[in-house]
Design a protein around this motif. Sequence first.
Motif, PDB file in Angstrom:
ATOM      1  N   ILE A  14       6.132   4.469  -5.815  1.00  0.00           N
ATOM      2  CA  ILE A  14       7.348   3.969  -5.885  1.00  0.00           C
ATOM      3  C   ILE A  14       7.554   2.715  -6.835  1.00  0.00           C
ATOM      4  O   ILE A  14       6.804   1.758  -6.797  1.00  0.00           O
ATOM      5  CB  ILE A  14       7.991   3.383  -4.611  1.00  0.00           C
ATOM      6  N   SER A  15       8.080   3.227  -7.840  1.00  0.00           N
ATOM      7  CA  SER A  15       8.228   1.950  -9.077  1.00  0.00           C
ATOM      8  C   SER A  15       9.232   1.020  -8.958  1.00  0.00           C
ATOM      9  O   SER A  15      10.069   1.090  -8.009  1.00  0.00           O
ATOM     10  CB  SER A  15       8.234   2.785 -10.430  1.00  0.00           C
ATOM     11  N   GLY A  16       9.085  -0.060  -9.685  1.00  0.00           N
ATOM     12  CA  GLY A  16      10.302  -1.112  -9.904  1.00  0.00           C
ATOM     13  C   GLY A  16       9.846  -2.296  -9.071  1.00  0.00           C
ATOM     14  O   GLY A  16       8.603  -2.501  -8.985  1.00  0.00           O
ATOM     15  N   GLU A  66       0.586  -1.201  -0.014  1.00  0.00           N
ATOM     16  CA  GLU A  66      -0.022   0.061  -0.067  1.00  0.00           C
ATOM     17  C   GLU A  66       0.807   1.340   0.110  1.00  0.00           C
ATOM     18  O   GLU A  66       0.640   2.333  -0.772  1.00  0.00           O
ATOM     19  CB  GLU A  66      -0.783   0.088   1.207  1.00  0.00           C
ATOM     20  N   SER A  67       1.740   1.274   0.930  1.00  0.00           N
ATOM     21  CA  SER A  67       2.826   2.493   0.854  1.00  0.00           C
ATOM     22  C   SER A  67       3.577   2.699  -0.573  1.00  0.00           C
ATOM     23  O   SER A  67       3.687   3.691  -0.902  1.00  0.00           O
ATOM     24  CB  SER A  67       3.788   2.236   1.847  1.00  0.00           C
TER      25      SER A  67
END
Length: 70
Positions: free
Chosen positions: A11-13, A4-5
């Motif tokens: 935040i990709s990757g 969820e964060s």
Amino acid sequence: KWKESAKRNNISGVHLIANTLKNPEVIQIYKIFSIPSYFLIDKNGNFISSPAPRPSSSEIVNLIEEALKK
């Protein structure tokens, strides 16, 4: 909460969870010494650097440039 964060903060990757209780072999195989850990992987799935420098490090630029020459 971790997923969820990552989504909430965009935040990709690739994100994976490894801990000593559930899968200690992952920590040993991938040489995870800290969290977060970073890896540089080529287009064929081969590890170029394990662990790799932080994305904000100037050292990572050199590693990527060398990898692109191959």
